[in-house]
Design an enzyme around this catalytic site. Structure first.
Site, mmCIF file in Angstrom:
data_model
loop_
_atom_site.group_PDB
_atom_site.id
_atom_site.type_symbol
_atom_site.label_atom_id
_atom_site.label_comp_id
_atom_site.label_asym_id
_atom_site.label_seq_id
_atom_site.Cartn_x
_atom_site.Cartn_y
_atom_site.Cartn_z
ATOM 1 C CD1 TRP A 28 -0.823 2.444 2.144
ATOM 2 C CD2 TRP A 28 -2.780 1.853 1.241
ATOM 3 N NE1 TRP A 28 -1.658 3.526 2.231
ATOM 4 C CE2 TRP A 28 -2.871 3.194 1.690
ATOM 5 C CE3 TRP A 28 -3.890 1.277 0.647
ATOM 6 C CZ2 TRP A 28 -4.034 3.948 1.563
ATOM 7 C CZ3 TRP A 28 -5.057 2.034 0.520
ATOM 8 C CH2 TRP A 28 -5.111 3.356 0.977
ATOM 9 C CG ASP A 31 -0.950 11.495 1.806
ATOM 10 O OD1 ASP A 31 -1.841 10.811 1.285
ATOM 11 O OD2 ASP A 31 -1.151 12.222 2.792
ATOM 12 C CD1 TRP A 55 -3.131 4.906 5.246
ATOM 13 C CD2 TRP A 55 -3.942 4.157 7.187
ATOM 14 N NE1 TRP A 55 -2.718 5.771 6.237
ATOM 15 C CE2 TRP A 55 -3.198 5.337 7.445
ATOM 16 C CE3 TRP A 55 -4.543 3.491 8.263
ATOM 17 C CZ2 TRP A 55 -3.045 5.870 8.714
ATOM 18 C CZ3 TRP A 55 -4.387 4.016 9.542
ATOM 19 C CH2 TRP A 55 -3.651 5.197 9.743
ATOM 20 N NE ARG A 156 -4.033 14.524 8.796
ATOM 21 C CZ ARG A 156 -5.182 14.434 9.450
ATOM 22 N NH1 ARG A 156 -5.189 14.396 10.770
ATOM 23 N NH2 ARG A 156 -6.328 14.380 8.789
ATOM 24 C CG ASP A 157 -0.658 16.213 6.449
ATOM 25 O OD1 ASP A 157 -0.208 15.175 6.947
ATOM 26 O OD2 ASP A 157 -1.838 16.329 6.062
ATOM 27 C CD GLU A 208 -5.855 14.462 5.133
ATOM 28 O OE1 GLU A 208 -5.396 13.717 6.007
ATOM 29 O OE2 GLU A 208 -6.409 14.028 4.106
#
Length: 480
Positions: A28, A31, A55, A156-157, A208
């Site tokens: 898998w 991003d 995931w 996040r991110d 995101e």
């Protein structure tokens, strides 16, 4: 909708392994992460489950390329720390040419990766790691996290950009349905500057993967700042999608030029994309890639030998409109020059035989009525792309294209102006399980996964009258 039994039959009948899109067999991926270019090599990191094709257990995978289409898989770059700060979620990377971080000791050029870690209790913090061997290996910073969680579920991110005027780094981090902007001189100590996103943009789901960077528009020689934001759900055609803003950044706050919602791609399968650091001509263009899927069905696509692929790389330019700016995002990839190039004589009555993987170019002129490109196979499946001058719209219909579970049987809609209908250049990339469409040099894009039982072997042209024209049709077959 097809039954589960029929879907299982579909799975057994065919594999949909991409021929020229990036994926990782038996794994898998989602991003894209940590993108940087150095010494002729593009580095692609990405969310990776090393143990399954769904995931979970997030690490950073790694691949490299020197031509943007052929990728070599590399060892895992960052490993999950389930008993420590947590799993390795999305983020970026920068080439620290001036060693502002102080990580280099012997003249090396540090690569500094910035990423979110999520613990078992789902607390998200921002961490860094560094490489002194051009990304071959990373050392996790021993004083992580560099930004603790401020009390938010979704935090996040991180993505970092150099702010030239102030000679410091800025970092954007998603905070629910907005972003927080931070400042640092050394990539280790961060101070919050501002927030953006309250009461502006699309808010149908969580934000995101932010990416904030400057671009100089060649039309006006003016610098503007671009902010890319993915959103899930809340896309224009269901589920995951990516919006963008254009405006100004003064070293503290980002201000959008207007409140118009702009979509980077109207399709259902272009998500969580970010841009490369340190690419050539980066002041005037950026190189972009996205995850080619949608959280509505990402864990359920029918090929169990892999899950998750990337879009083709796209080049990102600023373009001037009358009162504002917008982005052009054409494909940065041309299929290899040794491919077979076929020039077709277009006949409405006779379908065109097409290979399994190829690119297609054509010019369309519509003053009224509609024209459709319809891909078909011997299983009575089809994917239909229709351009309609009367409704000033594009429709991409995959309801009869094979796999339809989990909301996959969607009809994608995209607006076009009357002027665009009369002068439309179209570039299409068809692979085993995907169709990417670029209208007028990437002024509009549609990306869609398709999982037919057999490859679409025929292309039909449907026209409502003789007033529509499709010309200069050219197909470039992909051969490895």
């Amino acid at each position: 909708m097809q039954s589960s039994t029929k879907q299982n039959d579909l799975i057994e009948q065919r594999s949909w392994t991409p021929q020229y899109h990036f994926y990782k067999p038996n794994h898998w991926i989602n991003d894209p992460n940590g993108l940087f270019f150095l010494n002729g090599t593009y580095h692609l990191f990405f969310q990776l489950n090393p143990d399954d094709v769904v995931w979970g257990n997030m690490h950073w995978g790694h691949a490299t390329s020197d031509d943007l289409i052929n990728w070599q898989h590399q060892p895992i770059a960052l490993y999950a720390e389930p008993e420590g700060l947590g799993y390795i979620f999305s983020g970026g990377a920068i080439v620290d040419k001036n060693n502002t971080s102080g990580f280099a000791k012997n003249g090396e050029t540090p690569i500094v990766a910035t990423f979110t870690q999520q613990s078992k209790d789902e607390t998200q913090v921002q961490s860094i790691a560094y490489s002194l061997d051009e990304g071959k290996s990373f050392t996790v910073y021993d004083q992580n996290p560099v930004i603790p969680n401020p009390g938010l579920k979704d935090f996040r991110d991180p993505k970092v950009t150099w702010y030239e005027k102030g000679q410091f780094w800025i970092k954007t981090v998603v905070a629910g349905q907005c972003i927080h902007i931070y400042k640092s001189n050394d990539l280790k100590t961060w101070h919050k500057l501002s927030e953006f996103g309250h009461k502006i943009g699309a808010h149908g789901g969580v934000w995101e993967c932010p990416d904030l960077f400057p671009l100089i528009c060649s039309d006006t020689d003016t610098e503007r700042w671009v902010l890319i934001i993915s959103i899930n759900p809340g896309g224009p055609n269901g589920g995951s999608a990516t919006q963008y803003f254009i405006g100004d950044f003064d070293g503290e706050k980002f201000v959008s030029q207007d409140e118009q919602i702009r979509w980077l791609d109207y399709g259902t399968d272009c998500y969580a994309g970010i841009t490369w650091d340190n690419t050539p001509n980066i002041k005037h263009s950026r190189t972009y890639i996205a995850w080619m899927s949608n959280w509505q069905y990402a864990n359920n696509t029918p090929d169990n030998t892999w899950r998750g692929a990337m879009t083709l790389l796209r080049t990102m330019y600023l373009k001037k409109a009358e009162q504002s700016y917008y982005l052009l995002t054409p494909s940065a990839v041309k299929l290899p020059q040794d491919t077979v190039r076929l020039q077709y004589c277009l006949s409405k009555e006779q379908p065109i035989s097409v290979p399994e993987a190829y690119s297609l170019e054509c010019d369309i002129s519509l003053t009224q009525g509609n024209i459709a490109l319809v891909w078909k196979n011997d299983c009575n499946e089809q994917f239909r792309l229709e351009i309609d001058a009367d409704t000033q719209s594009v429709t991409a219909d995959r309801t009869k294209a094979g796999f339809t579970d989990k909301g996959f049987d969607s009809v994608i809609k995209m607006p076009l102006s009357k002027h665009e209908c009369t002068n439309l250049q179209l570039e299409i990339f068809v692979d085993e399980c995907s169709i990417e469409l670029f209208f007028n040099n990437g002024a509009h894009c549609i990306t869609a996964l398709v999982f037919p039982k057999q490859a679409f072997s025929q292309l039909h042209i449907d026209q409502s009258s003789k007033k529509e024209s499709l010309e200069n049709l050219k197909i470039t077959k992909y051969t490895k």
